[in-house]
Design a protein around this motif. Structure first.
Motif, PDB file in Angstrom:
ATOM      1  N   HIS C  25      60.944  19.375  54.256  1.00 18.03           N
ATOM      2  CA  HIS C  25      59.877  18.719  54.878  1.00 18.03           C
ATOM      3  C   HIS C  25      60.279  18.122  56.233  1.00 18.03           C
ATOM      4  CE1 HIS C  25      62.082  15.518  53.080  1.00 18.03           C
ATOM      5  NE2 HIS C  25      61.357  14.535  53.934  1.00 18.03           N
ATOM      6  N   ARG C  28      58.277  12.162  59.380  1.00 21.41           N
ATOM      7  CA  ARG C  28      57.495  11.550  60.168  1.00 21.41           C
ATOM      8  C   ARG C  28      57.608  10.085  60.140  1.00 21.41           C
ATOM      9  NH1 ARG C  28      51.621  14.861  59.143  1.00 21.41           N
ATOM     10  NH2 ARG C  28      52.849  17.203  59.538  1.00 21.41           N
TER      11      ARG C  28
ATOM     12  N   GLU D 354      62.614  10.031  49.697  1.00 20.16           N
ATOM     13  CA  GLU D 354      62.523  11.222  50.448  1.00 20.16           C
ATOM     14  C   GLU D 354      61.313  12.101  49.433  1.00 20.16           C
ATOM     15  OE1 GLU D 354      66.255  13.036  50.979  1.00 20.16           O
ATOM     16  OE2 GLU D 354      66.798  11.665  52.521  1.00 20.16           O
ATOM     17  N   LEU D 355      61.361  12.119  48.373  1.00 21.13           N
ATOM     18  CA  LEU D 355      60.385  12.855  47.541  1.00 21.13           C
ATOM     19  C   LEU D 355      58.926  12.306  47.689  1.00 21.13           C
ATOM     20  CD1 LEU D 355      61.821  13.133  43.830  1.00 21.13           C
ATOM     21  CD2 LEU D 355      60.927  15.013  45.319  1.00 21.13           C
ATOM     22  N   HIS D 357      58.128  10.505  50.729  1.00 20.22           N
ATOM     23  CA  HIS D 357      57.884  10.946  51.984  1.00 20.22           C
ATOM     24  C   HIS D 357      57.308  12.631  52.045  1.00 20.22           C
ATOM     25  CE1 HIS D 357      57.446  10.674  56.155  1.00 20.22           C
ATOM     26  NE2 HIS D 357      58.469  11.566  56.572  1.00 20.22           N
ATOM     27  N   ALA D 358      58.169  13.302  51.340  1.00 21.01           N
ATOM     28  CA  ALA D 358      57.862  14.837  51.318  1.00 21.01           C
ATOM     29  C   ALA D 358      56.510  14.973  50.838  1.00 21.01           C
ATOM     30  CB  ALA D 358      58.889  15.647  50.703  1.00 21.01           C
ATOM     31  N   TRP D 361      53.520  13.920  53.268  1.00 23.12           N
ATOM     32  CA  TRP D 361      53.651  14.794  54.307  1.00 23.12           C
ATOM     33  C   TRP D 361      53.036  16.181  54.116  1.00 23.12           C
ATOM     34  CZ3 TRP D 361      55.676  19.716  55.422  1.00 23.12           C
ATOM     35  CH2 TRP D 361      55.992  19.885  56.808  1.00 23.12           C
ATOM     36  N   ARG D 362      53.279  16.772  52.729  1.00 26.41           N
ATOM     37  CA  ARG D 362      52.668  17.973  52.488  1.00 26.41           C
ATOM     38  C   ARG D 362      51.269  17.746  51.934  1.00 26.41           C
ATOM     39  NH1 ARG D 362      55.649  18.753  47.533  1.00 26.41           N
ATOM     40  NH2 ARG D 362      54.550  20.759  47.201  1.00 26.41           N
ATOM     41  N   ASP D 365      49.225  17.478  55.454  1.00 25.82           N
ATOM     42  CA  ASP D 365      49.073  18.736  55.995  1.00 25.82           C
ATOM     43  C   ASP D 365      48.032  19.593  55.288  1.00 25.82           C
ATOM     44  OD1 ASP D 365      50.870  18.287  58.042  1.00 25.82           O
ATOM     45  OD2 ASP D 365      52.323  19.744  57.448  1.00 25.82           O
ATOM     46  N   ALA D 378      50.458   9.499  62.613  1.00 29.79           N
ATOM     47  CA  ALA D 378      51.390  10.505  62.901  1.00 29.79           C
ATOM     48  C   ALA D 378      52.651  10.042  62.269  1.00 29.79           C
ATOM     49  CB  ALA D 378      51.698  10.838  64.394  1.00 29.79           C
ATOM     50  N   GLN D 379      52.917   8.900  61.852  1.00 30.36           N
ATOM     51  CA  GLN D 379      54.090   8.422  61.259  1.00 30.36           C
ATOM     52  C   GLN D 379      53.845   7.491  60.085  1.00 30.36           C
ATOM     53  OE1 GLN D 379      55.578   7.165  65.206  1.00 30.36           O
ATOM     54  NE2 GLN D 379      55.935   5.212  64.247  1.00 30.36           N
ATOM     55  N   PHE D 380      54.122   7.904  59.070  1.00 29.03           N
ATOM     56  CA  PHE D 380      54.079   7.388  57.651  1.00 29.03           C
ATOM     57  C   PHE D 380      55.033   7.396  56.536  1.00 29.03           C
ATOM     58  CE2 PHE D 380      51.649  11.410  57.876  1.00 29.03           C
ATOM     59  CZ  PHE D 380      52.236  11.749  56.758  1.00 29.03           C
ATOM     60  N   PHE D 381      54.871   6.892  55.670  1.00 31.41           N
ATOM     61  CA  PHE D 381      55.938   6.957  54.490  1.00 31.41           C
ATOM     62  C   PHE D 381      55.229   7.727  53.382  1.00 31.41           C
ATOM     63  CE2 PHE D 381      57.754   5.260  50.513  1.00 31.41           C
ATOM     64  CZ  PHE D 381      58.720   6.097  50.368  1.00 31.41           C
ATOM     65  N   GLU D 430      56.119  10.536  43.838  1.00 28.55           N
ATOM     66  CA  GLU D 430      56.806  11.497  43.376  1.00 28.55           C
ATOM     67  C   GLU D 430      55.904  12.100  41.816  1.00 28.55           C
ATOM     68  OE1 GLU D 430      57.377   8.474  43.091  1.00 28.55           O
ATOM     69  OE2 GLU D 430      57.668   7.911  41.033  1.00 28.55           O
ATOM     70  N   VAL D 432      52.705  12.850  41.984  1.00 28.16           N
ATOM     71  CA  VAL D 432      51.970  13.928  42.416  1.00 28.16           C
ATOM     72  C   VAL D 432      52.316  15.429  42.280  1.00 28.16           C
ATOM     73  CG1 VAL D 432      50.518  14.750  44.344  1.00 28.16           C
ATOM     74  CG2 VAL D 432      50.591  12.181  43.554  1.00 28.16           C
ATOM     75  N   THR D 433      51.767  16.328  41.467  1.00 31.97           N
ATOM     76  CA  THR D 433      52.136  17.574  41.382  1.00 31.97           C
ATOM     77  C   THR D 433      51.604  18.369  42.545  1.00 31.97           C
ATOM     78  OG1 THR D 433      50.551  18.190  39.915  1.00 31.97           O
ATOM     79  CG2 THR D 433      52.663  17.346  38.925  1.00 31.97           C
TER      80      THR D 433
END
Lengths: 487, 449, 487, 449
Positions: C25, C28, D354-355, D357-358, D361-362, D365, D378-381, D430, D432-433
């Motif tokens: 990823h 951001r 990180e999980l 955040h990922a 992010w996903r 999108d 545009a910038q978030f956790f 983490e 959320v699937t």
């Protein structure tokens, strides 16, 4: 803290359970209604909680410190396993529900079976045995059934002298004559002696591998070949499978049947002495004789084979299908560790044992030279001339905050001290343990006999009179005489 | 790998201390062709709690749990309400993660509760002495037959047709391998079997169930007398231990050994296990009794304490001469049993038993009022047999489609017997509500229409 | 058993939680990604379980023995409550879900509110306060809001000297001046002195009833009438509601606002110091000013009032709605005991306290004559001439297996010893407790001062240096200097 | 009545010893007209576990739990996976049923974990010292403002529009009653507020949230410098503590007080409580810090141990001069927090963050690719704001009908503001699937159509 028996906390009529009022009803007991009280004590809920909490505080447990009990594999018991075993939809299933309503349960058993078969490279597994010894019974019965199916009524089972007591007891329970095989000076089965005992009346052999000395039987393939050559079967006691899981597959060694103690290799809790679970993996030769019930794949999903009229299944071992609660815990553990983790776990278990062996070999006296598998075995030579016995030495561990190591087992080693740390101990923890054992050994050698004879000092009870208990057995509580008279 | 404390640098330091280059090198005794070089590739690698819980939950989701629908299943396993206290206490690490209490100084907790458990079991069954539990009711009963064989030095067991067929099969399996005989009449749901007719001078014991597998509550007093006259022992197996809160205990009827399934107290149905086998007998047979025993003694300072005792009967001392090959008992299940029974106490057990009886009685009346349903027995505890106008297995399946677990078809226990095909075992415990009963009643009417 | 800090068991990179791999990823974080490690230690799961298990074993708890801590109400905490608080559908609700998806949760809060209102005979209740002191804050704010709504900016709150410290602290936190009221020789509010302090600038009074001396304020209705007569409000500190629940309704005494400590009266666990929950029942005069949010009955079922633009609600006290987990436990307890059981429980609590008072009154020195409510209060006259202090005496209880009683509180009694057994102690247990206290008192009178000064002897730690802790505060772990230097 | 050990005969014996005829007579001080003579008749009598569990289960059944459906709710409370170990350990009676550790000799367990907790909180926030917990994030933040008022002897707080409105309201409520002022700009989801413009010589502190309530991750370094220059303190509130596993800690930005909601670690969502408020500050402000503190010391034998310390700040000593009226903290929730964080450790926390955040992010999108959905920041956790083509409250309701908990409409926090009406807060952790995300995507497309 002293805690009386529940019977000594009784107050008449008190109960710690509120139940709905009993609706009016006719009695249909055919005159067999109980005429006398049972004699159970009445307590309130706070008292019951406190009673068992206090009792629990008198126990040692893995959750407290290193529990180096050799041959028992006291490893960490993950709470995740306890949680999943209690899931609605698993814990509340009745064993005789329609098969259509338990497809998930059968799938779970099948998934665990798949893992056990793959980890052992064996084509079949009997899931129902309730414990290791029960698995042994299952395995030996399977062997006997296979031989009987060929009309072959052999009589002898070869069992090494170092075996767990359950091995000869099991063989005898199945009607076999137990023929002991001596160990060689390396702590392994004496191959020559073994071969000398072979003959057409030998039904099989029961060999623990790694054995109870914590050593891998390096002649194991020869042993398997030899027993097969005379038409016998190789029963492997899988108690120590935890040392090799993910690294050695018993099927590759020529094993015909092996039980797996789920509590030893797959972390289901020991629970103060059970419940266990002892599935038995079977070779192709033995598979047809596996006991009922077992899970099959049918056209509508999973099915449970409960009857085998005229078939080859040797019978039934247990009221229902097996220790489902233990299956759930073991599968949760297996999925957590995975293929890579199980291999790492067995390796770490062996590494930890060898670290203890290396740390103590100059202070204590190793029973055999070289490295070990998952447990380190010492004899009592280091205590010679000290008046401290193996028992005294082990009991002194208690005051240091440890459970004693296994003592006087295996029988083939004099004054044996058998230590199994398991893979769930840290290096720091082992370092402390080694220091403590060393310190005690030095104290013993320094002649401080009294310290050991009196140990333990800091427990709720000090040494208990086992002889008295056996000579004048008191096996249940009885009301004091005054009270009886008053009633 | 959350369960493994060693880090890579720990491992390196430890290998250096041991003087070997790698963990693999510690496996030098393994024949090289049998030593795997890498994780088994067909199996998946490690996973975290999130993934494992999801998978286990997925298994659970494919089942119909008895707690989520009206359920009336019995036949040797019973749904009861277990107080929350029980489950909390048995999960305490000091109980859960402790070993068999061989070292009494650090296991007085386990030993004391086993002593209390033994006392409870002896009291419930009306016997002198009980052991510290076995695998389950079936294995206890099987051990009882072997014990009777040892005591009488005879080799034939007469087994009632009212004994749970799984128990019967377990005994038959052992009989086959250890060389004793069993004889048994056909199952007689409505009673009338004459077991004494099968007893002869080789008979070591008669095995009956109480209440029997059809729910029938029978008086075995005369049978005990006749058995004793013939030199045989009477073994009474109880599959619903709560019944003894209301029924005359087998000990009062003259039983020599009482075995039981203890699941009903403290233990979940759990799809059949682990359960807890109870085993009680007369003092005179004590040294022939299998299984573990906690006994009272004193410590070095004269204080009361407990130890495992009479272990000279056991496999770890006697090896092939042991009374049984059993090594593990059912410690944690016994703990759940003893806590639940401590919570109930005399008054609670009595009331619980009465609630069960009342529920079964009310259900029996409701069901027998339905066309196509005939009550088969007149005296029962919390379970009874009805004869349906259709094969019971199909009826149960049809009810399951309606999310009702309506009972156990007798054909599940004895398949292929037309005379039993329409019989259904129905149990009702304190967990059954009026709504549950009404749901079964309605659905059964539909299904039998 | 010594147990190091988690920070002292660290190994780099180790974790007791396995998580899925992080998918690829983009980041951001606007350049705000952490540059330095947090400094947390890495442990494995077995180590964490062992660490907290061992820590727990250093604690005393209700589950172990009588916990006679006066004014704290250490009663049995049923496990049923823990179980229901964890039910899916309750424990996993988010506070901001659509109202249509939380009707059961709102119904639960409403049911508990109904019980609290009925048990107190008060028309309204503010559910959100997080603890007793928070409830006090809520109550005093409600009073202030009601007065301000009338344009009445009063300044003084009358608080008895025997009050819990939270009372004056709360009044001060709301901007009030605290005016202390002395106790009379009977341990009650001095009614004459109280009346003498009344005037038009008195906003209200905060009175604990039963009071902290364990006595019922028998002039309570006169006090309520008097404060109402000058236009002030009567805040009752409900900490001791457990003594009267089901027997006396505060609404019948003239109370305008009272918090209820759910952990004291309704058995939610103390948890080593929280979480608590302190709903505040309110009179009709105060009800309109209750804080947000609160449950209402709407046309589509229950609703949650979260906003009151321009309304009378005095504001918001907490992030979300209140201590739902505690509500669930308390309701489970209330439904279990029922109307009859709650009344029996308060009666038994008072009976138990009086039994202790009766058993000890000739050995210790009761602070006041007569019977008591739910706690028995003694002064230190019985220790006069012994060199044993109240503190020493209480610490000596520890070696006998008990938690000390409350000491030096209430302040109005010299060297106070306050004992509250609660209703969940058995007669046998109280008999043993009384014997132990008597035995200690006799030992103190016999001049064995050293025994008390040194007590406790058998705890993981003996007396701790509190002065050192306050003078040179060490409030977090720091790496040892060598290690820091080496890094 | 299962919780009451006294029997009727106990009561009689005890009353005799006391010398009164009845329990009622012990209530002689109660004015007779206020003394009830019997149980309150409008309320039901006692019930057993079976009935109580059924009623509590019935409440649960009327809710849609976040664990039973795809859920994306945040705004100050987050669904995370809590390891089973946490819940086991906090239920141990020695923790659960123990009191505030005023007697250190018998509460070293509680005191040691509080000391560890304080260290963890100080490390996470990048501060010198932390207390042993408060009620929740909002009350911590409110206490922080009062502390800033005490330190600076000023009486005005400048509050960011990005602070959770509930936190803002709690502060405003206290301000109203204790007499201090607060000023605040309008909420600005996309940033751009100028807080320094509101600071004057009366300003005690500036309160910001990090990430802010819209999910925006902002750098407060310059704000801290400017605040300090103006003689004010910077208070940074964190509602998602796991974010600090990945983000620069507020301490490094110059915060003087960091407050946080600790629920995300170890604690269930629980419909809003109990939660655990974190509170950390600089050494120099230690004696103005509210709340309980565990401190290290030595015992009579010189061994390291812990006590509650600096209690001279507290209400039970200082009464009306105390730093706060708070008496109870959130001990058991703090224990859950500290155990969860001990399990995670440095590596685990980092990966967990990180999980999260990922996942966010996903999801961002995927959602922003839908017609009618516009990503606002545009910038978030692990949480972000989107603008929908329809009012968010209705969209969320429509999603709930499809058994999806799609997020928190900003209008739930700030009702009646048209400019915020279409904004939706969406969080992804983490738990959320991919299936959950796909379900939301599909349903959102339908609902927005």
């Amino acid at each position: 803290i002293e805690e009386p028996l529940i019977f000594e906390q009784d107050a008449s009529g008190r109960t710690a359970v509120d139940l709905p009022a009993v609706p009016e009803h006719q009695e249909r007991l055919g005159g067999l209604k109980r005429k006398q009280a049972v004699g159970l004590p009445g307590l309130s809920e706070p008292q019951v909680v406190r009673h068992y909490t206090k009792l629990s505080q008198k126990n040692f447990a893995i959750d407290m410190n290193v529990y180096p009990l050799g041959s028992c594999t006291m490893k960490h018991n993950p709470r995740l396993n306890e949680k999943v075993a209690r899931l609605p939809g698993i814990a509340d299933l009745h064993p005789l529900q329609p098969i259509s309503t338990v497809q998930g349960a059968l799938a779970l058993i099948d998934r665990l079976a798949h893992w056990l078969k793959t980890l052992t490279n064996m084509p079949a597994v009997a899931m129902s045995p309730a414990a290791g010894a029960h698995g042994e019974l299952c395995g030996i019965m399977t062997i006997r059934a296979a031989l009987l199916a060929k009309g072959d009524a052999r009589k002898r089972i070869l069992v090494p002298e170092s075996a767990h007591g359950t091995n000869p007891a099991t063989a005898a329970a199945c009607g076999y004559e137990v023929d002991p095989v001596p160990a060689d000076e390396r702590g392994r089965v004496d191959l020559a002696a073994f071969k000398a005992k072979l003959g057409p009346d030998v039904a099989g052999t029961m060999i623990t591998n790694p054995n109870t000395c914590g050593l891998f039987e390096n002649d194991i393939i020869d042993i398997a070949d030899a027993i097969h050559a005379v038409g016998g079967y190789f029963y492997c006691d899988g108690a120590n499978f935890n040392a090799i899981v993910g690294r050695v597959r018993p099927g590759d060694l020529g094993v015909d049947a092996m039980h797996i103690n789920l509590h030893k290799t797959f972390s289901t809790p020991h629970g103060g002495g059970g419940p266990g679970a002892g599935p038995v993996v079977l070779s192709a030769a033995l598979a047809p004789y596996a006991p009922l019930p077992y899970v099959t794949h049918g056209p509508n999903g999973f099915d449970l084979k409960e009857q085998d009229e005229g078939g080859t299944a040797f019978g039934r071992l247990k009221g229902f299908h097996g220790q489902m609660g233990m299956f759930t815990r073991a599968l949760s553990y297996i999925l957590s560790h995975g293929s890579d983790g199980l291999r790492q776990a067995s390796g770490d278990a062996v590494l930890n044992a060898n670290y203890i062996l290396a740390g103590l070999k100059d202070t204590l006296t190793p029973a055999f030279p070289g490295t070990c598998m998952h447990e380190a075995l010492f004899n009592d030579d280091f205590l010679q001339g000290t008046d401290v016995t193996t028992l005294d030495f082990a009991k002194a561990m208690i005051d240091e905050g440890y459970h004693p190591m296994t003592m006087y087992f295996p029988l083939v080693v004099h004054g044996a001290l058998l230590m199994e740390p398991t893979e769930t101990e840290s290096k720091d923890g082992l370092d402390r343990y080694i220091e403590v054992v060393k310190g005690l050994a030095e104290r013993a050698k320094a002649g401080n006999t009294a310290y050991f004879e009196g140990a333990p000092y800091h427990t709720p009870r000090r040494r208990l009179d086992e002889t008295l208990a056996a000579r004048q057995p008191i096996l249940k509580w009885k009301p004091p005489v005054e009270k009886q008279a008053a009633e | 790998m959350r369960y493994l404390p060693l880090t890579e640098s720990d491992r390196r330091a430890m290998l250096a201390k041991i003087g070997v280059p790698s963990i693999d090198s510690l496996y030098a005794d393994v024949p090289p062709k049998a030593l795997l070089k890498a994780p088994i590739a067909e199996l998946p690698n490690h996973q975290g709690e999130i993934e494992v819980e999801r998978q286990m939950q997925a298994f659970a989701n494919q089942n119909l749990g008895t707690a989520s629908c009206p359920s009336f299943l019995g036949a040797g396993a019973y749904r009861h309400h277990v107080p929350a206290t029980v489950d909390y206490l048995i999960q305490r690490g000091e109980f859960l993660t402790s070993y068999t209490p061989y070292q009494p100084e650090v296991t007085q907790g386990t030993l004391q509760y086993l002593f209390e458990f033994q006392t409870q079991v002896a009291l419930l069954t009306g016997m002198d002495v009980a052991n510290a539990s076995m695998y389950d009711g079936a294995s206890s009963t099987c051990e009882a037959v072997q014990m009777a064989n040892r005591i009488t030095r005879r080799k034939k067991a007469v087994i009632s047709g009212g004994l749970h067929p799984h128990y019967h099969e377990v005994i038959a399996t052992l009989a086959k391998f250890t060389g004793f005989d069993i004889v048994s009449p056909q199952p007689a749901p409505q009673g009338g079997e004459d077991l004494m007719a099968m007893v002869d001078k080789d008979t070591s014991c008669i095995v009956v169930q109480y209440p029997d597998v059809f729910g029938h509550v029978r008086d075995y007093t005369k049978l005990a007398e006749a058995a004793h006259a013939a030199g045989a022992l009477l073994i009474v197996a109880v599959t619903e231990i709560i019944s003894l809160g209301l029924l005359t205990p087998p000990g009062e009827m003259g039983a020599d050994i009482v075995t039981a399934e203890g699941q009903s107290l403290g233990n979940p149905l759990g799809f059949g296990g682990p359960y807890v086998g109870l085993f009680a007998t007369r003092d005179k047979y004590l040294r022939q009794m299998p299984g573990r025993l906690a006994g009272q003694t004193v410590d070095a300072e004269g204080r009361r304490g407990w130890v495992l005792t009479l272990s000279t009967r056991e496999q770890h001392i006697r090896r092939e001469k042991a009374t049984s090959n059993i090594c593990t008992n059912s410690g944690l299940c016994a703990l759940a049993f003893t806590i639940h029974l401590s919570l109930l106490g005399e008054a609670g057990l009595r009331q619980l038993a009465e609630l069960n009886h009342a529920a079964a009685w009310r259900l029996a009346d409701r069901l027998s009022a339905i066309d196509g349903v005939e009550l088969q027995i007149a005296q029962f505890f919390n379970e009874f047999t009805v004869k349906l106008s259709k094969p019971a297995a199909q009826v149960v399946e049809d009810l399951a489609q309606r999310r009702i677990l309506g009972g156990v078809p007798v054909s599940r226990l004895w398949p292929g017997r037309p005379e039993l095909e329409n019989l259904l075992l129905v149990a009702a415990t304190e967990t059954v509500t009026d709504d549950d009963m009404a749901a079964l009643e309605t659905a059964l009417k539909e299904v039998l229409r």
